[in-house]
Design a protein around this motif. Sequence first.
Motif, PDB file in Angstrom:
ATOM      1  N   LYS A  54       0.635  -0.980  -0.438  1.00  0.00           N
ATOM      2  CA  LYS A  54       0.004  -0.083  -0.213  1.00  0.00           C
ATOM      3  C   LYS A  54       1.265   1.676  -0.152  1.00  0.00           C
ATOM      4  CE  LYS A  54      -4.091  -2.091   2.248  1.00  0.00           C
ATOM      5  NZ  LYS A  54      -4.927  -1.681   3.734  1.00  0.00           N
ATOM      6  N   VAL A  55       2.160   1.497   0.211  1.00  0.00           N
ATOM      7  CA  VAL A  55       3.479   2.225   0.014  1.00  0.00           C
ATOM      8  C   VAL A  55       3.434   2.596  -1.611  1.00  0.00           C
ATOM      9  CG1 VAL A  55       5.596   3.334   0.287  1.00  0.00           C
ATOM     10  CG2 VAL A  55       4.577   1.703   2.082  1.00  0.00           C
ATOM     11  N   PRO A  56       2.735   4.145  -1.931  1.00  0.00           N
ATOM     12  CA  PRO A  56       3.155   4.763  -3.067  1.00  0.00           C
ATOM     13  C   PRO A  56       4.760   5.020  -3.274  1.00  0.00           C
ATOM     14  CG  PRO A  56       2.404   6.148  -1.231  1.00  0.00           C
ATOM     15  CD  PRO A  56       2.360   5.253  -0.493  1.00  0.00           C
ATOM     16  N   ALA A  57       4.589   4.658  -5.062  1.00  0.00           N
ATOM     17  CA  ALA A  57       6.198   4.391  -4.648  1.00  0.00           C
ATOM     18  C   ALA A  57       6.965   5.254  -5.506  1.00  0.00           C
ATOM     19  CB  ALA A  57       5.878   4.203  -6.625  1.00  0.00           C
ATOM     20  N   LYS A  99      -7.266  -3.505  19.006  1.00  0.00           N
ATOM     21  CA  LYS A  99      -8.184  -1.934  19.395  1.00  0.00           C
ATOM     22  C   LYS A  99      -7.790  -0.483  18.128  1.00  0.00           C
ATOM     23  CE  LYS A  99      -9.396  -2.971  23.813  1.00  0.00           C
ATOM     24  NZ  LYS A  99     -10.848  -3.413  24.204  1.00  0.00           N
ATOM     25  N   HIS A 100      -6.941  -0.742  17.535  1.00  0.00           N
ATOM     26  CA  HIS A 100      -6.850   0.119  16.437  1.00  0.00           C
ATOM     27  C   HIS A 100      -5.993  -0.280  15.251  1.00  0.00           C
ATOM     28  CE1 HIS A 100      -8.386   3.322  19.329  1.00  0.00           C
ATOM     29  NE2 HIS A 100      -7.606   2.757  20.523  1.00  0.00           N
ATOM     30  N   VAL A 101      -6.411   0.063  14.190  1.00  0.00           N
ATOM     31  CA  VAL A 101      -5.645  -0.030  13.009  1.00  0.00           C
ATOM     32  C   VAL A 101      -5.614   1.308  12.643  1.00  0.00           C
ATOM     33  CG1 VAL A 101      -5.293  -0.596  10.811  1.00  0.00           C
ATOM     34  CG2 VAL A 101      -6.958  -2.469  12.861  1.00  0.00           C
ATOM     35  N   GLY A 102      -4.128   1.536  12.679  1.00  0.00           N
ATOM     36  CA  GLY A 102      -3.479   3.070  12.267  1.00  0.00           C
ATOM     37  C   GLY A 102      -3.725   3.596  13.128  1.00  0.00           C
ATOM     38  N   LYS A 103      -3.005   5.588  13.409  1.00  0.00           N
ATOM     39  CA  LYS A 103      -3.749   6.052  14.576  1.00  0.00           C
ATOM     40  C   LYS A 103      -4.393   6.916  13.555  1.00  0.00           C
ATOM     41  CE  LYS A 103       0.561   5.261  16.423  1.00  0.00           C
ATOM     42  NZ  LYS A 103       2.181   6.289  16.408  1.00  0.00           N
ATOM     43  N   ILE A 114       3.669   3.981   6.770  1.00  0.00           N
ATOM     44  CA  ILE A 114       2.994   2.946   6.900  1.00  0.00           C
ATOM     45  C   ILE A 114       2.338   2.866   8.191  1.00  0.00           C
ATOM     46  CG2 ILE A 114       4.719   1.144   6.133  1.00  0.00           C
ATOM     47  CD1 ILE A 114       1.314   1.322   4.833  1.00  0.00           C
ATOM     48  N   VAL A 115       3.250   2.495   8.800  1.00  0.00           N
ATOM     49  CA  VAL A 115       2.808   2.400  10.580  1.00  0.00           C
ATOM     50  C   VAL A 115       1.377   3.126  10.710  1.00  0.00           C
ATOM     51  CG1 VAL A 115       4.254   1.548  12.624  1.00  0.00           C
ATOM     52  CG2 VAL A 115       5.218   1.223  10.706  1.00  0.00           C
ATOM     53  N   SER A 116       1.838   4.117  10.608  1.00  0.00           N
ATOM     54  CA  SER A 116       0.906   5.357  11.214  1.00  0.00           C
ATOM     55  C   SER A 116      -0.376   4.655  10.768  1.00  0.00           C
ATOM     56  CB  SER A 116       1.138   6.349  11.392  1.00  0.00           C
ATOM     57  OG  SER A 116       1.320   7.040   9.982  1.00  0.00           O
ATOM     58  N   ARG A 117      -0.827   4.038   9.691  1.00  0.00           N
ATOM     59  CA  ARG A 117      -1.758   3.697   8.927  1.00  0.00           C
ATOM     60  C   ARG A 117      -2.363   2.488   8.752  1.00  0.00           C
ATOM     61  NH1 ARG A 117       0.758   7.583   6.374  1.00  0.00           N
ATOM     62  NH2 ARG A 117       0.187   9.333   4.934  1.00  0.00           N
ATOM     63  N   GLU A 118      -1.424   1.717   8.474  1.00  0.00           N
ATOM     64  CA  GLU A 118      -1.664  -0.028   8.965  1.00  0.00           C
ATOM     65  C   GLU A 118      -1.021  -0.891  10.199  1.00  0.00           C
ATOM     66  OE1 GLU A 118      -3.586  -0.851   6.700  1.00  0.00           O
ATOM     67  OE2 GLU A 118      -3.984   0.516   5.376  1.00  0.00           O
TER      68      GLU A 118
END
Length: 154
Positions: A54-57, A99-103, A114-118
């Motif tokens: 899901k990370v843009p090129a 409890k959460h996916v992403g922030k 990507i970690v903050s999103r996924e």
Amino acid sequence: MGTVLSIHISSSKGIEKNSINRVKVIEHWGLENDAHGGNWDRQVSLFPIETMNKVPAEKYDEVINGGYTENITVSGIPLEQFSANSFVQIGNEVLIQIKHVGKEQYKEQGRPYIVSREGRFGIILKGGYINIGDPVFLTDETVVSPKLPKKHIQ
């Protein structure tokens, strides 16, 4: 069934984490010696490596070469089932409730992009030890058995 690819901790929030091979997981707290442990709903962070697609090129090299910001990197868990309120068993001991996916606020630089999103963020329901290579299961059970779960979602 998934697998633990890597484990990371840091003594302070907001810095890259150090890689380790094994960690003690403390019930209702988090990972031993990790700054994110505490009485809150983001005691641990898990990052499914499959979300890298899901990370843009234009961001990929920056993300892949950035330092680790998640506690546990995993592979092999179906993303559509790895959601908020799912239960994750790691090895024969540790049980985590996501409890959460992403922030709420995304970070734009390096691996936090990507970690903050996924990233999957949760609480420790049962402690123990996690090692690189341990099996990872999504489970519908809230009690960890002494063996791998009889019921698991694949």
